[in-house]
Design a protein around this motif. Structure first.
Motif, short mmCIF file in Angstrom:
data_model
loop_
_atom_site.label_atom_id
_atom_site.label_comp_id
_atom_site.label_asym_id
_atom_site.label_seq_id
_atom_site.Cartn_x
_atom_site.Cartn_y
_atom_site.Cartn_z
N ILE A 278 2.20 -1.38 4.32
CA ILE A 278 2.37 0.02 3.93
C ILE A 278 3.86 0.26 3.72
N ILE B 46 0.85 -1.19 0.00
CA ILE B 46 0.00 0.00 0.00
C ILE B 46 0.89 1.24 0.00
N ASP C 38 -5.65 0.00 -8.02
CA ASP C 38 -5.52 -1.35 -7.49
C ASP C 38 -5.05 -2.23 -8.64
N VAL D 69 -9.23 4.20 -2.15
CA VAL D 69 -8.35 3.54 -3.11
C VAL D 69 -8.51 4.22 -4.47
N LYS E 104 -3.61 5.56 5.21
CA LYS E 104 -3.03 4.21 5.25
C LYS E 104 -3.00 3.65 6.68
#
Length: 262
Positions: free
Chosen positions: A202, A37, A227, A224, A45
């Motif tokens: 993360i 991420i 992706d 988001v 996050k």
């Protein structure tokens, strides 16, 4: 595995300091996904990890882990199923206790005032030897005397000694020097792969975001915006990832804390 449905969280609501950290956020994490991420500061996050781990209850939406609704489950109950590492190596272990006692507590086999079996001692020594940091010969040393890298590696072992349903890694190498960070990332990849652990990580390193795991998501303003997995992800470069962020967020990624290469 993990299903997050339309969760939102606003801090200091109704004040001039109101901040919407999660904005109708949804994510479906499959069994054995290893998702990296990325996003700028304030993207949501760590707030996402706090929501999943139960640090607070979200304002709306639902969270399911293995089809069980954990939306209102207290944090200490979720910790039985969720492992987590933080950026600060000082978190996640008890500095005044020995390496052996920390591992015993993590394994649920006693520690401190309890007798640790010979079988557990042998298991701990075997696992520690895999870290290649010499900790197997220092099991009676207080954890507070270890370096940051050694503590983070130990905490990783503690979080996974009993396989968690999901492992949350919150920039767990950001406070380490580059050589140590690389070693801890290699260890992370090995443990996650060998134990088939579902993992969210993360990272501020864009190259690591593309090289580690099987899927990458980008966050901005609590949602988001990108992706990607599979062949499309394999073809991406760091420049491509930055461009995808710009397309999804409508602005360039603030790279003040972002590492664009290893």
């Amino acid at each position: 595995m993990l299903r997050i449905e339309n969760i939102s969280k606003t801090f200091n609501p109704g004040t001039v300091n109101a901040k919407q950290a999660l904005n109708n956020f949804s994510l479906h994490v499959r069994e054995e996904d290893f998702i990296t991420i990325v996003g700028a500061n304030g993207a949501g996050k760590s707030t996402l990890f706090n929501a999943v781990s139960g640090r607070f209850i979200t304002d709306s939406g639902r969270i399911f882990l293995k089809n069980k609704d954990i939306t209102l489950m207290p944090e200490h109950h979720r910790s039985r199923y969720i492992g987590r590492l933080f950026q600060d190596p000082m978190l996640g272990s008890a500095p005044g206790m020995t390496i052996e006692d920390n591992l015993a507590l993590a394994a649920g086999h006693g520690g401190w005032l309890s007798r640790i079996s010979r079988q557990d001692k042998e298991l701990f020594r075997e696992r520690l030897s895999l870290l290649r940091m010499g900790l197997e010969d220092r099991m009676h040393q207080p954890v507070g005397l270890l370096s940051g890298g050694q503590r983070q590696a130990l905490t990783l072992m503690m979080a996974t000694i009993n396989k968690p349903d999901i492992l949350l890694l919150d920039e767990h190498t950001a406070a380490l020097d580059p050589a140590t960070a690389e070693k801890v990332l290699e260890l992370t990849s090995s443990i996650v792969s060998d134990k088939h652990i579902t993992c969210l990580m993360i990272t501020h390193n864009m190259q690591s975001a593309l090289e580690l795991g099987n899927r990458t998501i980008m966050m901005d303003n609590g949602r988001v915006i990108y992706d990607v997995c599979g062949e499309e992800r394999n073809r991406l470069t760091v420049s491509d990832l930055l461009e995808r962020f710009k397309e999804g967020a409508g602005k360039a990624l603030d790279t003040d804390r972002i590492l664009l290469s290893t």
